[in-house]
Design a protein around this motif. Sequence first.
Motif, short mmCIF file in Angstrom:
data_model
loop_
_atom_site.label_atom_id
_atom_site.label_comp_id
_atom_site.label_asym_id
_atom_site.label_seq_id
_atom_site.Cartn_x
_atom_site.Cartn_y
_atom_site.Cartn_z
N HIS A 129 0.51 -0.82 -0.15
CA HIS A 129 0.38 -0.01 0.47
C HIS A 129 1.12 0.98 0.03
O HIS A 129 1.98 1.68 0.46
CB HIS A 129 -1.12 0.12 1.37
CG HIS A 129 -1.41 -1.19 1.25
ND1 HIS A 129 -2.96 -1.08 1.13
CD2 HIS A 129 -1.82 -2.53 1.76
CE1 HIS A 129 -4.02 -2.32 0.67
NE2 HIS A 129 -3.16 -2.95 1.34
N ALA A 131 -0.11 4.95 1.52
CA ALA A 131 -0.38 5.86 2.12
C ALA A 131 0.74 7.92 2.14
O ALA A 131 1.68 7.99 1.67
CB ALA A 131 0.09 5.50 3.79
N GLY A 149 -4.50 9.41 3.41
CA GLY A 149 -5.62 7.48 2.69
C GLY A 149 -4.18 6.97 2.74
O GLY A 149 -3.17 7.18 2.37
N SER A 150 -4.72 6.52 2.20
CA SER A 150 -3.54 4.73 0.96
C SER A 150 -4.21 4.21 -0.19
O SER A 150 -5.45 4.20 -0.40
CB SER A 150 -3.48 3.67 1.95
OG SER A 150 -4.10 3.33 2.47
N ARG A 191 -9.53 10.04 -2.10
CA ARG A 191 -7.67 9.45 -2.22
C ARG A 191 -7.00 10.19 -2.53
O ARG A 191 -5.39 10.24 -2.48
CB ARG A 191 -8.10 7.88 -2.98
CG ARG A 191 -8.79 7.03 -2.32
CD ARG A 191 -7.87 6.51 -0.39
NE ARG A 191 -9.94 5.75 -0.06
CZ ARG A 191 -9.78 5.90 1.15
NH1 ARG A 191 -9.65 6.95 1.71
NH2 ARG A 191 -11.63 5.14 1.73
N PRO A 205 -2.81 -1.20 4.54
CA PRO A 205 -3.34 0.25 4.49
C PRO A 205 -3.58 1.20 5.57
O PRO A 205 -2.81 1.11 6.89
CB PRO A 205 -5.27 0.11 3.61
CG PRO A 205 -4.64 -1.75 4.13
CD PRO A 205 -4.00 -1.81 4.92
N SER A 206 -3.51 2.61 4.61
CA SER A 206 -2.97 3.37 6.07
C SER A 206 -4.57 3.09 7.46
O SER A 206 -5.43 3.18 6.78
CB SER A 206 -3.61 4.94 5.00
OG SER A 206 -3.97 6.17 6.36
N GLN A 211 -9.16 7.29 5.75
CA GLN A 211 -9.05 5.67 5.73
C GLN A 211 -9.76 4.66 6.50
O GLN A 211 -10.68 3.79 6.31
CB GLN A 211 -7.81 5.42 5.23
CG GLN A 211 -7.20 4.04 4.67
CD GLN A 211 -7.25 4.23 2.77
OE1 GLN A 211 -7.76 5.26 1.89
NE2 GLN A 211 -8.04 2.69 2.60
N TYR A 215 -15.31 7.54 5.45
CA TYR A 215 -15.03 6.75 3.62
C TYR A 215 -15.18 5.21 3.83
O TYR A 215 -14.25 4.70 2.88
CB TYR A 215 -13.66 7.27 2.93
CG TYR A 215 -13.87 8.38 2.65
CD1 TYR A 215 -15.03 9.20 1.60
CD2 TYR A 215 -13.75 9.55 3.53
CE1 TYR A 215 -15.45 10.92 2.02
CE2 TYR A 215 -13.71 11.01 3.26
CZ TYR A 215 -14.78 11.75 2.61
OH TYR A 215 -15.21 12.70 2.38
N PRO A 234 -14.15 -0.71 2.67
CA PRO A 234 -13.14 0.71 2.57
C PRO A 234 -13.57 1.77 1.02
O PRO A 234 -13.89 0.01 0.11
CB PRO A 234 -12.12 0.18 3.07
CG PRO A 234 -11.87 -1.08 2.49
CD PRO A 234 -13.18 -1.84 3.10
N GLY A 236 -12.93 2.68 -2.63
CA GLY A 236 -10.91 2.70 -3.07
C GLY A 236 -12.18 3.42 -4.83
O GLY A 236 -12.64 4.19 -5.12
#
Length: 357
Positions: A129, A131, A149-150, A191, A205-206, A211, A215, A234, A236
Amino acid sequence: MVVHGWEPFNVEPPPAALADAPLTPVEAFYSRNHGPVPSTDRDTWRLAVTGLVDRRLALSLSDLRRGFTTCTLAVTLQCAGNRRAGMTAIREIPGEDPWRDGATSTAEWTGVRLADVLGAARPTERAAHVAFEAADVSQLAEPPQPYGGSIPFAKAMGPEVLLAWAMNGRPLPAVHGGPLRVVVPGFIGARSVKWVRRVTVQAEPSDNYFQAVAYRLLPPGTDPDRAGPSDGLPLGPIALNCAILCPADGATVPSGRTMVRGYALAGEHRRVIRVDLSADGGASWQQANLAPPAGAYTWQLWHTDVMLPPGVDPELVARAWDDTGALQPESAAALWNPKGYANNSWPRAAIHTLSET
Ligand code: MTE
């Protein structure tokens, strides 16, 4: 602009302002913020690249300009809260702004590829990932923290993801993330982190609030104030969507032949191939004319003429299809979620007609 809030600053253009051109003028581009716009200085700005890399970097804006290939890409940004008003109409969504179709806009972004910068930092094999951390501190986060976020490492290495310093050929305005922001085409706007000052390659992930907690698509029965990092899904990639911009919901127009205009946007790696419009609440449909997209990651504007008979207040309904043959879901009720994200149901516009004398 329609102002949802001054601090944080949240505005969207009136729908008709989006209908005229494939690129949105900077002045009409929506803006979504979770904290105050930070004060920044182009000359001293540094971007740190760190985490699971063999070579940590600290890059000034001129390092980015001189050290990497500059590229320009037309990209549509869409907030996950776009068209939340359609969900609020079904059930209240406390604490969230009722965005209409205008939390979606398109610009030409200029900068460098994130992949090139990551390549220079030499990510290790554990990279999964990427971030981002920004300079603005959000008091809305729990606890208050810089926005972040990531995205998955594979997405970050795509040629379309940019670190951008210009928008429509002008230096990136502060409210849109100047001096430097991430642009992640095909993903929810959240993002595309503005005022980015740290890029971290990591295995997970962050854990940033925006994140890990916000969201996320929560099940309808969840209390968002009690939701934790593992609740829901999550968000995306964005989903196939479209909007009726003109005449907008609630407009009064003369009866007779009327041009209806809007936008359609496909999800990640997909293309809109057809938009249908109904002028009778969905009883009958006609195909709209689709303009070619300005790029692989932009919306497509569409238009079609309809006859609006006198004495009838029609309901316009639109629906888009993508190149996998998928059609938008019909009902916003089926998509309702406690934070009001990702409403990609068929847009409807109630129109009042005036009989010509
Ligand atoms: N980046 C920072 N640093 N702070 C923010 O509040 N908002 C995000 C994203 N990046 C945000 C951010 C959200 S939710 C969206 S939709 C887009 O920025 C909006 O970008 P814009 O204001 O340029 O339209």
